[in-house]
Write a protein that holds these residues in place. Structure first.
Motif, PDB file in Angstrom:
ATOM      1  N   GLY A 216     -30.405 -17.783  28.295  1.00 30.26           N
ATOM      2  CA  GLY A 216     -30.323 -19.127  28.810  1.00 30.26           C
ATOM      3  C   GLY A 216     -29.177 -19.302  29.795  1.00 30.26           C
ATOM      4  N   LYS A 217     -28.098 -18.588  29.605  1.00 29.58           N
ATOM      5  CA  LYS A 217     -26.974 -18.682  30.513  1.00 29.58           C
ATOM      6  C   LYS A 217     -27.231 -17.828  31.740  1.00 29.58           C
ATOM      7  CE  LYS A 217     -23.608 -19.290  26.818  1.00 29.58           C
ATOM      8  NZ  LYS A 217     -22.434 -18.711  26.188  1.00 29.58           N
ATOM      9  N   LYS A 218     -26.627 -18.218  32.855  1.00 26.59           N
ATOM     10  CA  LYS A 218     -26.797 -17.455  34.094  1.00 26.59           C
ATOM     11  C   LYS A 218     -26.357 -16.008  33.923  1.00 26.59           C
ATOM     12  CE  LYS A 218     -26.783 -20.239  38.207  1.00 26.59           C
ATOM     13  NZ  LYS A 218     -26.028 -20.703  39.354  1.00 26.59           N
ATOM     14  N   GLU A 219     -25.290 -15.779  33.191  1.00 24.32           N
ATOM     15  CA  GLU A 219     -24.771 -14.420  33.052  1.00 24.32           C
ATOM     16  C   GLU A 219     -25.649 -13.533  32.162  1.00 24.32           C
ATOM     17  OE1 GLU A 219     -22.369 -17.291  30.512  1.00 24.32           O
ATOM     18  OE2 GLU A 219     -22.879 -17.161  32.599  1.00 24.32           O
ATOM     19  N   ASP A 220     -26.660 -14.102  31.517  1.00 24.29           N
ATOM     20  CA  ASP A 220     -27.559 -13.335  30.664  1.00 24.29           C
ATOM     21  C   ASP A 220     -28.721 -12.720  31.436  1.00 24.29           C
ATOM     22  OD1 ASP A 220     -26.099 -13.846  28.375  1.00 24.29           O
ATOM     23  OD2 ASP A 220     -27.272 -15.617  27.840  1.00 24.29           O
ATOM     24  N   VAL A 221     -28.775 -12.905  32.754  1.00 24.66           N
ATOM     25  CA  VAL A 221     -29.889 -12.397  33.553  1.00 24.66           C
ATOM     26  C   VAL A 221     -30.003 -10.884  33.412  1.00 24.66           C
ATOM     27  CG1 VAL A 221     -30.748 -12.090  35.911  1.00 24.66           C
ATOM     28  CG2 VAL A 221     -29.875 -14.311  35.176  1.00 24.66           C
TER      29      VAL A 221
ATOM     30  N   ARG B  65     -31.427 -10.023  30.009  1.00 23.03           N
ATOM     31  CA  ARG B  65     -32.870 -10.286  29.940  1.00 23.03           C
ATOM     32  C   ARG B  65     -33.650  -9.156  30.580  1.00 23.03           C
ATOM     33  NH1 ARG B  65     -32.446 -16.416  31.237  1.00 23.03           N
ATOM     34  NH2 ARG B  65     -31.772 -15.541  33.179  1.00 23.03           N
ATOM     35  N   LYS B  66     -33.175  -8.685  31.734  1.00 18.41           N
ATOM     36  CA  LYS B  66     -33.860  -7.594  32.435  1.00 18.41           C
ATOM     37  C   LYS B  66     -33.846  -6.335  31.568  1.00 18.41           C
ATOM     38  CE  LYS B  66     -33.974  -5.113  36.786  1.00 18.41           C
ATOM     39  NZ  LYS B  66     -33.348  -4.937  38.093  1.00 18.41           N
ATOM     40  N   ARG B  67     -32.706  -6.026  30.972  1.00 16.36           N
ATOM     41  CA  ARG B  67     -32.600  -4.838  30.118  1.00 16.36           C
ATOM     42  C   ARG B  67     -33.516  -4.967  28.906  1.00 16.36           C
ATOM     43  NH1 ARG B  67     -27.283  -4.610  29.312  1.00 16.36           N
ATOM     44  NH2 ARG B  67     -27.366  -5.659  27.315  1.00 16.36           N
ATOM     45  N   PHE B  68     -33.617  -6.159  28.322  1.00 13.74           N
ATOM     46  CA  PHE B  68     -34.476  -6.393  27.171  1.00 13.74           C
ATOM     47  C   PHE B  68     -35.940  -6.164  27.544  1.00 13.74           C
ATOM     48  CE2 PHE B  68     -36.952  -9.347  24.478  1.00 13.74           C
ATOM     49  CZ  PHE B  68     -36.651  -8.798  23.244  1.00 13.74           C
ATOM     50  N   ARG B  69     -36.377  -6.695  28.699  1.00 17.53           N
ATOM     51  CA  ARG B  69     -37.757  -6.491  29.157  1.00 17.53           C
ATOM     52  C   ARG B  69     -38.041  -5.015  29.352  1.00 17.53           C
ATOM     53  NH1 ARG B  69     -37.034 -11.116  32.707  1.00 17.53           N
ATOM     54  NH2 ARG B  69     -36.689  -9.666  34.400  1.00 17.53           N
ATOM     55  N   MET B  70     -37.068  -4.274  29.889  1.00 20.29           N
ATOM     56  CA  MET B  70     -37.261  -2.840  30.105  1.00 20.29           C
ATOM     57  C   MET B  70     -37.410  -2.123  28.771  1.00 20.29           C
ATOM     58  SD  MET B  70     -34.723  -2.150  33.312  1.00 20.29           S
ATOM     59  CE  MET B  70     -34.973  -0.396  33.295  1.00 20.29           C
ATOM     60  N   GLU B  71     -36.602  -2.503  27.785  1.00 23.58           N
ATOM     61  CA  GLU B  71     -36.698  -1.873  26.468  1.00 23.58           C
ATOM     62  C   GLU B  71     -38.048  -2.167  25.828  1.00 23.58           C
ATOM     63  OE1 GLU B  71     -33.358  -3.319  24.270  1.00 23.58           O
ATOM     64  OE2 GLU B  71     -31.930  -2.273  25.546  1.00 23.58           O
ATOM     65  N   ILE B  72     -38.523  -3.388  25.931  1.00 23.97           N
ATOM     66  CA  ILE B  72     -39.817  -3.760  25.370  1.00 23.97           C
ATOM     67  C   ILE B  72     -40.915  -2.972  26.062  1.00 23.97           C
ATOM     68  CG2 ILE B  72     -41.511  -5.630  25.184  1.00 23.97           C
ATOM     69  CD1 ILE B  72     -39.244  -5.808  23.139  1.00 23.97           C
TER      70      ILE B  72
ATOM     71  N   MET C 294     -27.200  -7.910  19.892  1.00 23.55           N
ATOM     72  CA  MET C 294     -26.309  -9.018  20.093  1.00 23.55           C
ATOM     73  C   MET C 294     -26.204  -9.809  18.793  1.00 23.55           C
ATOM     74  SD  MET C 294     -26.752 -12.278  22.608  1.00 23.55           S
ATOM     75  CE  MET C 294     -26.361 -11.353  24.043  1.00 23.55           C
ATOM     76  N   GLN C 295     -25.032 -10.217  18.457  1.00 21.55           N
ATOM     77  CA  GLN C 295     -24.792 -10.972  17.242  1.00 21.55           C
ATOM     78  C   GLN C 295     -24.772 -12.453  17.576  1.00 21.55           C
ATOM     79  OE1 GLN C 295     -24.772  -9.274  14.637  1.00 21.55           O
ATOM     80  NE2 GLN C 295     -23.725 -10.309  13.017  1.00 21.55           N
ATOM     81  N   SER C 296     -25.533 -13.247  16.841  1.00 29.33           N
ATOM     82  CA  SER C 296     -25.547 -14.687  17.089  1.00 29.33           C
ATOM     83  C   SER C 296     -24.379 -15.342  16.365  1.00 29.33           C
ATOM     84  CB  SER C 296     -26.876 -15.293  16.633  1.00 29.33           C
ATOM     85  OG  SER C 296     -27.007 -15.209  15.245  1.00 29.33           O
ATOM     86  N   LYS C 297     -24.115 -16.602  16.694  1.00 32.96           N
ATOM     87  CA  LYS C 297     -22.987 -17.327  16.106  1.00 32.96           C
ATOM     88  C   LYS C 297     -23.099 -17.464  14.596  1.00 32.96           C
ATOM     89  CE  LYS C 297     -21.737 -19.978  20.145  1.00 32.96           C
ATOM     90  NZ  LYS C 297     -21.597 -21.286  20.745  1.00 32.96           N
TER      91      LYS C 297
END
Length: 67
Positions: free
Chosen positions: A13-18, A21-28, A1-4
């Protein structure tokens, strides 16, 4: 993901990022498991080295730990 500001990184932090977040935890978790297996370590051995419990390593690998 590219930051601003142009740098790469994860922003949660946003609701739509849930889902992200789950995918990131799985990758880790996959990285942790791969590294542990490369070193021929059990989850318990890795936990001892990290100073955490065996179930904690198991949860990390499965991507179910809470942040």
């Amino acid at each position: 993901m590219q930051s601003k500001n142009g740098g790469a990184g994860y922003r949660f932090g946003k609701k739509e990022d849930v889902g992200e977040r789950k995918r990131f935890r799985m990758e880790i978790g996959q990285v942790i498991r791969r590294y542990r297996k490369m070193k021929n370590m059990t989850q318990e051995e890795m936990a001892d080295r990290l100073g955490v419990s065996g179930p904690a390593v198991n949860k990390w690998e499965k991507g179910v730990s809470q942040s």
